[in-house]
Design an enzyme around this catalytic site. Structure first.
Site, PDB file in Angstrom:
ATOM      1  N   CYS A 267     -25.966  -6.106  59.865  1.00 23.11           N
ATOM      2  CA  CYS A 267     -26.308  -6.156  61.405  1.00 23.11           C
ATOM      3  C   CYS A 267     -25.738  -7.343  61.817  1.00 23.11           C
ATOM      4  O   CYS A 267     -24.820  -7.987  61.447  1.00 23.11           O
ATOM      5  CB  CYS A 267     -27.823  -6.052  61.656  1.00 23.11           C
ATOM      6  SG  CYS A 267     -28.886  -7.468  60.850  1.00 23.11           S
TER       7      CYS A 267
ATOM      8  N   ARG B  82     -32.808  -6.337  61.369  1.00 23.03           N
ATOM      9  CA  ARG B  82     -32.359  -5.086  60.824  1.00 23.03           C
ATOM     10  C   ARG B  82     -31.863  -4.651  59.580  1.00 23.03           C
ATOM     11  O   ARG B  82     -32.452  -4.083  58.688  1.00 23.03           O
ATOM     12  CB  ARG B  82     -31.350  -3.932  61.780  1.00 23.03           C
ATOM     13  CG  ARG B  82     -31.948  -3.965  63.205  1.00 23.03           C
ATOM     14  CD  ARG B  82     -30.921  -3.739  63.969  1.00 23.03           C
ATOM     15  NE  ARG B  82     -30.104  -4.602  64.450  1.00 23.03           N
ATOM     16  CZ  ARG B  82     -28.857  -4.482  65.116  1.00 23.03           C
ATOM     17  NH1 ARG B  82     -28.424  -3.443  65.616  1.00 23.03           N
ATOM     18  NH2 ARG B  82     -28.166  -5.795  65.119  1.00 23.03           N
TER      19      ARG B  82
ATOM     20  N   ASP C 126     -30.942  -2.833  68.147  1.00 21.07           N
ATOM     21  CA  ASP C 126     -31.159  -4.242  68.008  1.00 21.07           C
ATOM     22  C   ASP C 126     -32.488  -4.621  68.684  1.00 21.07           C
ATOM     23  O   ASP C 126     -32.854  -4.567  69.805  1.00 21.07           O
ATOM     24  CB  ASP C 126     -30.100  -5.056  68.625  1.00 21.07           C
ATOM     25  CG  ASP C 126     -30.099  -6.596  68.574  1.00 21.07           C
ATOM     26  OD1 ASP C 126     -31.168  -6.937  68.046  1.00 21.07           O
ATOM     27  OD2 ASP C 126     -29.123  -7.232  68.801  1.00 21.07           O
TER      28      ASP C 126
HETATM   29  P1  4NP Z   1     -30.181  -8.504  63.903  1.00 27.66           P
HETATM   30  O1  4NP Z   1     -30.964  -8.910  65.126  1.00 27.66           O
HETATM   31  O2  4NP Z   1     -28.829  -8.147  64.098  1.00 27.66           O
HETATM   32  O3  4NP Z   1     -31.037  -7.061  63.736  1.00 27.66           O
HETATM   33  O4  4NP Z   1     -30.660  -9.444  62.785  1.00 27.66           O
HETATM   34  C1  4NP Z   1     -30.424  -9.985  65.833  1.00 27.66           C
HETATM   35  C2  4NP Z   1     -30.559 -11.227  65.693  1.00 27.66           C
HETATM   36  C3  4NP Z   1     -30.136 -12.326  66.194  1.00 27.66           C
HETATM   37  C4  4NP Z   1     -29.104 -12.082  67.177  1.00 27.66           C
HETATM   38  C5  4NP Z   1     -29.181 -10.534  67.649  1.00 27.66           C
HETATM   39  C6  4NP Z   1     -29.525  -9.721  67.137  1.00 27.66           C
HETATM   40  N1  4NP Z   1     -28.830 -13.259  68.025  1.00 27.66           N
HETATM   41  O5  4NP Z   1     -28.116 -13.138  69.030  1.00 27.66           O
HETATM   42  O6  4NP Z   1     -28.832 -14.385  67.663  1.00 27.66           O
END
Ligand code: 4NP
Length: 156
Positions: free
Chosen positions: A10, A16, A127
């Site tokens: 992800c 995720r 997300d």
């Molecule tokens: P993930 O969620 O991709 O599901 O781990 C996110 C975690 C951090 C960020 C964006 C999505 N971020 O912009 O830091």
């Protein structure tokens, strides 16, 4: 059964994909396939490197019986050699993985998590990072369904 390695990917590797890893690990232990299937997760970004999964994801996971032990790390070129399947959660993850894939063979390892959903009503794992707590439960619901179908496909 041939040994299969799966990398879930992800954006940040704190919501995720570590959740997908935790669910898949739980399923393969339950079905005694832990000698046959190896799972890991990684992120497109490296900004969260070394961090535990997001507290909201860990709490939602714990409430559903999962313990997440992963530490965030970015995807590397080497991952395209090490893993048989590299599974992205949404369009932007897939596009970034396609950019990173060093060869055509590596590109062919990239799959979309939603391919394994029982229903085609939703084509990605949303997300949850900037949303409310219900987003984390939705992630778990989608991933439980997708991982269970993925395991069936691998075990064929
Ligand atoms: P993930 O969620 O991709 O599901 O781990 C996110 C975690 C951090 C960020 C964006 C999505 N971020 O912009 O830091």
């Amino acid at each position: 059964m041939k040994k299969t390695s799966i990398l879930f990917v992800c954006l940040g590797n704190i919501c995720r994909s570590p959740m997908a890893e935790g669910i898949m690990q739980h399923l393969i232990e339950k079905t005694k396939l832990d000698n046959n299937i190896l799972v890991d997760s990684a992120g497109i970004l490296s900004v969260h490197q070394g961090e535990q999964p997001d507290k909201r994801m860990r709490e939602a996971a714990f409430a559903r019986g999962y313990k997440l032990n992963h530490r965030s790390r970015p995807v590397t070129t080497n991952d395209f050699d090490e893993f048989d399947l590299i599974i992205g959660m949404d369009d932007s993850n897939i596009a970034a993985l396609e950019q990173k894939a060093p060869t055509l063979e590596a590109q062919n390892k990239i799959r979309r998590m939603a391919e394994f959903f029982s229903s085609q009503d939703i084509d990605h794992v949303p997300d949850p990072y900037y949303g409310g707590s219900q987003g984390f439960d939705l992630v778990i619901n989608l991933l439980e369904d997708g991982c269970s179908n993925l395991l069936k496909e691998i075990s064929k």
